[in-house]
Write an enzyme that holds these catalytic residues in place. Sequence first.
Site, PDB file in Angstrom:
ATOM      1  N   GLU A 311       0.824  -1.210   0.000  1.00  0.00           N
ATOM      2  CA  GLU A 311       0.000   0.000   0.000  1.00  0.00           C
ATOM      3  C   GLU A 311       0.860   1.264   0.000  1.00  0.00           C
ATOM      4  O   GLU A 311       0.613   2.213   0.740  1.00  0.00           O
ATOM      5  CB  GLU A 311      -0.963  -0.011   1.190  1.00  0.00           C
ATOM      6  CG  GLU A 311      -1.916  -1.206   1.134  1.00  0.00           C
ATOM      7  CD  GLU A 311      -2.973  -1.247   2.233  1.00  0.00           C
ATOM      8  OE1 GLU A 311      -2.728  -0.695   3.320  1.00  0.00           O
ATOM      9  OE2 GLU A 311      -4.042  -1.845   1.988  1.00  0.00           O
ATOM     10  N   ASP A 390      -8.402  -9.174   4.483  1.00  0.00           N
ATOM     11  CA  ASP A 390      -8.156  -8.010   5.328  1.00  0.00           C
ATOM     12  C   ASP A 390      -9.150  -7.923   6.471  1.00  0.00           C
ATOM     13  O   ASP A 390     -10.004  -7.031   6.465  1.00  0.00           O
ATOM     14  CB  ASP A 390      -8.236  -6.738   4.457  1.00  0.00           C
ATOM     15  CG  ASP A 390      -7.594  -5.540   5.126  1.00  0.00           C
ATOM     16  OD1 ASP A 390      -6.995  -5.706   6.192  1.00  0.00           O
ATOM     17  OD2 ASP A 390      -7.709  -4.434   4.569  1.00  0.00           O
ATOM     18  N   GLU A 418     -12.358  -2.151  12.472  1.00  0.00           N
ATOM     19  CA  GLU A 418     -12.441  -1.488  11.165  1.00  0.00           C
ATOM     20  C   GLU A 418     -13.595  -2.028  10.325  1.00  0.00           C
ATOM     21  O   GLU A 418     -14.374  -1.266   9.762  1.00  0.00           O
ATOM     22  CB  GLU A 418     -11.114  -1.669  10.414  1.00  0.00           C
ATOM     23  CG  GLU A 418     -11.149  -1.097   9.004  1.00  0.00           C
ATOM     24  CD  GLU A 418      -9.812  -1.225   8.274  1.00  0.00           C
ATOM     25  OE1 GLU A 418      -8.854  -1.760   8.847  1.00  0.00           O
ATOM     26  OE2 GLU A 418      -9.744  -0.757   7.122  1.00  0.00           O
TER      27      GLU A 418
HETATM   28  C1  GCV Z   1      -2.456   0.530   8.381  1.00  0.00           C
HETATM   29  C2  GCV Z   1      -6.084  -2.124   5.683  1.00  0.00           C
HETATM   30  C3  GCV Z   1      -6.460  -0.856   6.376  1.00  0.00           C
HETATM   31  C4  GCV Z   1      -5.315   0.126   6.400  1.00  0.00           C
HETATM   32  C5  GCV Z   1      -4.105  -0.559   7.048  1.00  0.00           C
HETATM   33  C6  GCV Z   1      -3.785  -1.815   6.257  1.00  0.00           C
HETATM   34  C7  GCV Z   1      -2.653  -2.603   6.873  1.00  0.00           C
HETATM   35  O1  GCV Z   1      -5.892  -1.913   4.316  1.00  0.00           O
HETATM   36  O2  GCV Z   1      -7.587  -0.287   5.765  1.00  0.00           O
HETATM   37  O3  GCV Z   1      -5.712   1.255   7.142  1.00  0.00           O
HETATM   38  O4  GCV Z   1      -2.995   0.279   7.098  1.00  0.00           O
HETATM   39  O5  GCV Z   1      -4.905  -2.650   6.231  1.00  0.00           O
HETATM   40  O6  GCV Z   1      -2.957  -3.576   7.563  1.00  0.00           O
HETATM   41  O7  GCV Z   1      -1.507  -2.261   6.687  1.00  0.00           O
END
Ligand code: GCV
Length: 710
Positions: A311, A390, A418
């Site tokens: 990411e 995720d 989340e």
């Molecule tokens: C910290 C998901 C979350 C992101 C997070 C990512 C990760 O994509 O939405 O906020 O980033 O996981 O675990 O690195």
Amino acid sequence: MNGEEPMAHAAWLPAEAFGALGARRVLVHGEGLLVDTVFDEVAGACAGHGGQVWRTGVGAESGDAPTAGAVRPVAGGSAVGAVDLVLALRGPGPLPAVVARAGTTTGDDGPLGDEGFLLARADDVTVVLADAPAGLLYGLFHLVRLGEAAFDAELPVRRHRPALRRRMLDHWDNVAVHPVMGQVERGYAGGSIFWRDGAARRDAPRIRAYGRLLAGCGVNAISVNNVNVHATEARLLTDRLDEVAWIADALRLYGVRVHLSVTFAAPVVLGDLPTADPLDEKVRDWWATTSAQVYARIPDFGGYLVKADSEGQPGPFSYGRDHADGANLLAEALAPYGGVVHWRAFVYDHRQDWRDRFTDRARAAYDHFAPLDGRFHDNVVLQVKFGPLDFQVREPVSPVIAAMPATRLAVELQVTQEYTGQQRHVCYLGPWWSEVLGFRPWGPGERTVADVLADVPGPGPARGGDLVAVANVGDDPYWCGHPLAQANLYAFGRLAWDPRLDPGAVLDEWIDLTFPPSTSGDPALVRATLHAVMDGSWRTYERYTTPLGVGFMVRPGHHYGPDVDGYEYTPWGTYHFADRDGVGVDRSRATGTGFTGQYPPPWSQVYESREHCPDELLLFFHHVPYSHVLHSGSTVVQHIYDTHFAGVEQVVAMRERWRRLAGTIDPAVYERVGERLDEQVRSATEWRDQLNTYFFRKSGVPDARGRRIH
Ligand code: GCV
């Protein structure tokens, strides 16, 4: 708390929870920082509940130390009076005679380890014995959980040791407020307890209270900043290290070691080197020197946590290197000091083409990491999200866990909600984590995920691993936004200590501690209500949100509330492929992405087959017609309608149950939970109506029971 901060809720360690222990005559024996903590805890409890406490085993002559307050001062060993409880650390000097009198040594058949303790009772004395100070601390909190039962004449002798050596929370806290993600990424409990607007908060009472809660549920490590390491946060490793050291000093009192998320590009962004190539000598030197400075300042520093090539975070791919090269670079720098690297396996292409049905994000972690098994240094811990996507409300267990027998693993859970209601919804996740930890990757009779982490012997070398979770804590007075979300934090710690615990029994522990019977108008009603509201709340959440393991369907960006097609035509790799005929992702080997082939038998066959795939994961593994009949006997589309109607009814019933608690518990907690249940009813209704309407419009199939769909 300091002047400007509101007093934080006591969570699972209110003064009343120490009533049984605090009313006793207690001897604390041994020395060291954590023994001091134990003594202070006991002294505080005795001051509040009328007991007495003595201290022996301190200093060369092991003389008794006088104490204060409600505590009876004593001048010498002989002055220690009759006791009801002894907490003793085995050391070079003699143990108090009372320990031998209690006969605990008869239950002693070997070392108790760094964190274990023996609990025994004889001659009307309860004894906690430990080989290391942390064991005494965990023994103390075990006594608190037991309450009066710790003094039962029939208390059996029992040795307690944590199944997993590291039980860790990752804070996704930013030092500087991020323009999109804010102070805490995926935080639903206010600001950070560590950082505010670019500065360290240094709120000593709050951090101390946090350390105490962590020790009280068994957590022994945290990382203090987000895995997405931005410019300000990168500097915690070097010129802002003092701020990390301050947190480490505060948490050390409760046996919690501090780790730091670092950026792989640190040599470039902090060290002015032209490269962060893991095979470059100067880069290696930079990490070695920097790590030496970290340990000079924080001798018990835990290590680094790294999100690389994920990411948008930098990583070894930029230099044509692989993730073993990257992780080993940091591992070598930490090894002289006993530190570890938690290297995340969450590596995937977040710029995928939604038109391409064969690139599969679920495959990515295995494809990247399984070929590297055996290449990681011993102090690398590969940190794998529990599922291949995720942190969804339902996913299969990640195939990486079975694929890396020569690598230390950490399984990563998400306590912050989340994707499970963002601490506005009640969603007790203990049962879900328990399922994950109890999953047997090699089939019935073989080892569980928890066994893999705990080093239970099996095929391949024994490596041992950790359980890690993303924290759900902020500066909210209830720590977690939703008072009932505290149970998730508690359950995480307890399941990491002993993954075989029944999540319902863990909830009972939490209820008894957090809502002590002595403080409630009707303890039986409180307990029954909390169970009614919380026991099935994860499955209820699943019912009114995404069906049959298909995942996502959340609003893009913030991830709260429904948006069925929100991610469908984006590059994120999180699709459901619903059309007029059917829904789901074909991950079979025969016709799909081949993901099922990443599992060992029997799961590779079970998941491959539409007939044998468990209903709750059907749409994760298969694209099926709406008319497909599930094992439950229902068609897929009728299942969607039924579960969504049922889910909302259950949330309405949860709210009704909660209302019966009016006047029996702290009114502020009652109100806070009540407000959130109102929002949960609203949001669940929104989920139901969007999901049902979407699938009705796509499929044209009416609800067999003729209920209202829009
Ligand atoms: C910290 C998901 C979350 C992101 C997070 C990512 C990760 O994509 O939405 O906020 O980033 O996981 O675990 O690195």
